[in-house]
Design an enzyme around this catalytic site. Structure first.
Site, PDB file in Angstrom:
ATOM      1  N   GLY A   1       0.696  -1.083  -0.088  1.00  8.69           N
ATOM      2  CA  GLY A   1      -0.067  -0.051   0.094  1.00  8.69           C
ATOM      3  C   GLY A   1       0.836   1.229  -0.115  1.00  8.69           C
ATOM      4  O   GLY A   1       0.156   2.420  -0.166  1.00  8.69           O
TER       5      GLY A   1
ATOM      6  N   GLU B   1       3.923  -6.513   1.558  1.00  5.93           N
ATOM      7  CA  GLU B   1       3.334  -6.868   0.373  1.00  5.93           C
ATOM      8  C   GLU B   1       3.510  -5.617  -0.612  1.00  5.93           C
ATOM      9  O   GLU B   1       2.280  -5.228  -1.314  1.00  5.93           O
ATOM     10  CB  GLU B   1       2.204  -7.501   0.089  1.00  5.93           C
ATOM     11  CG  GLU B   1       2.059  -8.821   1.066  1.00  5.93           C
ATOM     12  CD  GLU B   1       0.761  -9.226   1.121  1.00  5.93           C
ATOM     13  OE1 GLU B   1      -0.335  -8.599   0.871  1.00  5.93           O
ATOM     14  OE2 GLU B   1       0.388 -10.484   1.363  1.00  5.93           O
ATOM     15  N   PRO B   2       4.641  -5.102  -0.802  1.00  2.77           N
ATOM     16  CA  PRO B   2       4.551  -3.813  -1.736  1.00  2.77           C
ATOM     17  C   PRO B   2       4.609  -4.057  -3.345  1.00  2.77           C
ATOM     18  O   PRO B   2       5.228  -5.173  -3.741  1.00  2.77           O
ATOM     19  CB  PRO B   2       5.969  -3.048  -1.581  1.00  2.77           C
ATOM     20  CG  PRO B   2       6.881  -4.262  -1.125  1.00  2.77           C
ATOM     21  CD  PRO B   2       5.997  -5.345  -0.177  1.00  2.77           C
TER      22      PRO B   2
ATOM     23  N   ARG C   1       3.005  -1.579  -6.027  1.00  3.83           N
ATOM     24  CA  ARG C   1       3.045  -0.222  -6.568  1.00  3.83           C
ATOM     25  C   ARG C   1       4.551   0.429  -6.305  1.00  3.83           C
ATOM     26  O   ARG C   1       5.114   1.065  -7.384  1.00  3.83           O
ATOM     27  CB  ARG C   1       2.036   0.920  -6.340  1.00  3.83           C
ATOM     28  CG  ARG C   1       1.932   2.107  -6.898  1.00  3.83           C
ATOM     29  CD  ARG C   1       0.908   3.087  -6.313  1.00  3.83           C
ATOM     30  NE  ARG C   1      -0.396   2.479  -5.899  1.00  3.83           N
ATOM     31  CZ  ARG C   1      -1.349   2.303  -6.718  1.00  3.83           C
ATOM     32  NH1 ARG C   1      -1.501   3.154  -7.879  1.00  3.83           N
ATOM     33  NH2 ARG C   1      -2.344   1.844  -6.199  1.00  3.83           N
TER      34      ARG C   1
ATOM     35  N   ARG D   1      -6.239   3.699 -16.060  1.00  2.00           N
ATOM     36  CA  ARG D   1      -6.514   4.072 -14.703  1.00  2.00           C
ATOM     37  C   ARG D   1      -7.095   5.455 -14.721  1.00  2.00           C
ATOM     38  O   ARG D   1      -7.701   5.663 -13.553  1.00  2.00           O
ATOM     39  CB  ARG D   1      -5.071   4.085 -13.793  1.00  2.00           C
ATOM     40  CG  ARG D   1      -4.338   2.764 -13.850  1.00  2.00           C
ATOM     41  CD  ARG D   1      -3.164   2.684 -13.035  1.00  2.00           C
ATOM     42  NE  ARG D   1      -3.766   2.797 -11.692  1.00  2.00           N
ATOM     43  CZ  ARG D   1      -3.227   3.925 -11.000  1.00  2.00           C
ATOM     44  NH1 ARG D   1      -2.724   5.133 -11.710  1.00  2.00           N
ATOM     45  NH2 ARG D   1      -3.543   4.274  -9.704  1.00  2.00           N
TER      46      ARG D   1
ATOM     47  N   CYS E   1     -12.938   3.335 -29.128  1.00  2.00           N
ATOM     48  CA  CYS E   1     -14.155   4.210 -29.279  1.00  2.00           C
ATOM     49  C   CYS E   1     -15.058   4.242 -28.271  1.00  2.00           C
ATOM     50  O   CYS E   1     -16.082   3.790 -27.962  1.00  2.00           O
ATOM     51  CB  CYS E   1     -14.840   3.058 -30.346  1.00  2.00           C
ATOM     52  SG  CYS E   1     -14.108   3.461 -32.129  1.00  2.00           S
TER      53      CYS E   1
ATOM     54  N   TYR F   1       0.339  -1.184 -12.355  1.00  2.57           N
ATOM     55  CA  TYR F   1      -1.043  -1.347 -12.908  1.00  2.57           C
ATOM     56  C   TYR F   1      -1.300  -0.673 -14.218  1.00  2.57           C
ATOM     57  O   TYR F   1      -2.492  -0.210 -14.316  1.00  2.57           O
ATOM     58  CB  TYR F   1      -1.936  -0.729 -11.709  1.00  2.57           C
ATOM     59  CG  TYR F   1      -1.766  -1.347 -10.336  1.00  2.57           C
ATOM     60  CD1 TYR F   1      -2.350  -2.615  -9.908  1.00  2.57           C
ATOM     61  CD2 TYR F   1      -1.208  -0.606  -9.270  1.00  2.57           C
ATOM     62  CE1 TYR F   1      -2.071  -3.367  -8.834  1.00  2.57           C
ATOM     63  CE2 TYR F   1      -1.030  -1.177  -8.109  1.00  2.57           C
ATOM     64  CZ  TYR F   1      -1.428  -2.577  -7.723  1.00  2.57           C
ATOM     65  OH  TYR F   1      -1.262  -3.256  -6.736  1.00  2.57           O
TER      66      TYR F   1
END
Ligand code: LLP
Length: 433
Positions: free
Chosen positions: A248, A290-291, A293, A330, A362, A392
């Site tokens: 996180g 748990e990194p 990003r 995103r 489109c 991501y």
């Protein structure tokens, strides 16, 4: 520049890790994902070293695969001594195919299928992070059929609002993930797990959210989890061997956002936890984090070629690029901010042209970013770089509108190599009958 691996060379071109981004775009075509391998390794080392120093030699960071999963990532994190967090058979298969040591793999997800469970056990996965009772029963049954005593952690919901965007806040009581402490379900499932024959309950897991900047969030989560560990000891004489605090830590998408000092943060959390364990009279479990990003995000960027520049007088301006929501959903999904630059003319006149960067899919919502300012003479053929796309983006890419996924190019010590090939037109329909 928002990350130290970015710069501008004498030609006025953007560079990543000293390599000319425009030359890479010419060599490999656009859209193009580019990753700085040295930066990924640096971030891995930061976590491995900081966690060992703060928590001791039994601490281990697990790379959260969902941030970016392809073979070369597992080779890198494996070499750096990290474990990994996986959420699907596909991620497990990718890791296994390059010989990643699966005893260091933790299989998450809130709904593992019987196939996932059987496949992961057969491949020798280290742990399942179990979300709910049905899953616990399924693992007990499938492990039993194989004569295996399967190690698991239980996902516990600490009941914390991390104040990030809603789609990634997962630690609240009403979350689809885990069992809540507040409702008594966490205690129930833990007691139940200790009674199952083919399950070895090793500890607990929580994850409160993603893109979190406030270190207080991790301190509050660890306090609640340690209180739970103490309760399990007192009431059931259960010794928690592993406590996984999830991922996180936030990254910098914009200049205005802070850069988190990960090592200092981990140290701060560890000091609090040591004191709290002492207060509760319990042993500190082996810690996992748990990194995702923060390992890969600022190692990556995406380059596009600008196409149509549309001026709608009195309304809006659009610059369309040759990618879009298929390679980066995103903004469409979360309204995520990004820093955008004109990679081939970084020293161009002061940007005054306010525009929206639109994708080529489109639908109107296919935007990469709104309210961007670029030089007024931007034109078809210019190269647009979107920074901090290492997390991501590739992992959330789709083939919407039958667009092929861009390749992943890696940079190591100034040299470029292909980690994932560009999807060809034939690749797009390779499974069509
Ligand atoms: N562990 C668990 C159990 C998670 O659910 C996640 C992220 C992580 C670790 C890694 O979190 P990180 O360090 O990357 O923040 N697609 C969204 C992000 C979804 C995150 C889901 N879980 C986005 O593009 O922002």
């Amino acid at each position: 520049m928002i990350c130290k691996n970015l710069s501008v060379n004498n030609d006025g071109h953007l560079t990543l890790s000293g390599v000319d981004v425009v030359e890479l775009a010419q060599k490999y075509g656009t859209p193009l994902y580019i990753y700085d391998e040295n930066r990924i390794r640096e971030r891995c080392r930061t976590y491995v070293d900081a966690m060992r120093k703060a928590f001791g030699d039994d601490a281990l960071p697990l790379y959260a695969s969902k941030a970016a999963s392809f073979k070369q990532i597992y080779r890198i994190i494996g070499e750096e001594g990290m474990g990994t967090d996986l959420v699907s058979s596909g991620e497990l298969y990718t890791a296994a195919s390059v010989g990643f040591p699966l005893e260091k793999a933790y299989f998450h997800s809130n709904n593992k299928t019987d196939f996932d469970i059987a496949y992961a056990i057969d491949e020798g996965v280290g742990y399942f992070v179990v979300d709910n009772v049905e899953e616990l029963d399924a693992i007990d049954r499938i492990a039993g059929e194989r004569g295996v005593n399967q190690k698991v952690l239980l996902r516990i919901t600490p009941g914390i609002d991390p104040h990030t965007y809603a789609a990634v806040a997962t630690g609240k009581v009403d979350s689809k993930f885990g069992s809540a402490i507040e409702t008594g379900q966490a205690e129930q499932i833990s007691k139940y797990a200790t009674e199952l024959k083919n399950i070895e309950l090793c500890g607990f897991h929580c994850h409160v959210g993603s893109q979190v900047f406030d270190s207080d969030v991790f301190i509050r989560a660890s306090e609640i989890m340690l209180d739970f560990v103490a309760l399990m000891k007192k009431k059931y004489n259960f010794d928690t061997k592993i406590l996984d605090l999830g991922g996180g830590y936030g990254v910098r998408y914009l200049k205005e956002q802070p850069e988190i000092d990960i090592a200092a943060n981990i140290h701060e959390v560890a000091s609090f936890m040591k004191a709290h364990c002492e207060k509760l009279g319990i042993e500190m479990p082996a810690i996992r984090m748990e990194p995702g990003r923060s390992i890969v995000a600022d190692a990556g960027l995406t380059v596009y070629t600008a196409g149509t520049v549309k001026r709608i007088p009195g309304y809006k301006n659009y610059v369309s690029v040759d990618g879009g929501m298929a390679d980066n959903p995103r903004y469409a999904l979360y309204g995520s901010p990004y820093t955008i630059c004109l990679a081939n003319r970084m020293n161009a006149t002061v940007p005054t042209f306010k525009c929206t960067i639109a994708g080529r899919c489109c639908e109107s919502g296919d935007l990469i970013q709104e309210n961007v300012t670029l030089p007024g003479d931007i034109k078809r053929g210019d190269m647009i770089a979107v920074l901090t796309t290492g997390a991501y983006n590739y992992s959330m890419a789709s083939n919407y509108n039958r667009l092929g996924k861009p390749p992943v190019i890696m940079l190591r010590d100034g040299r470029d190599y292909i980690a994932v090939k560009r999807e060809s037109l034939a690749d797009i329909c390779k499974n069509d009958i």
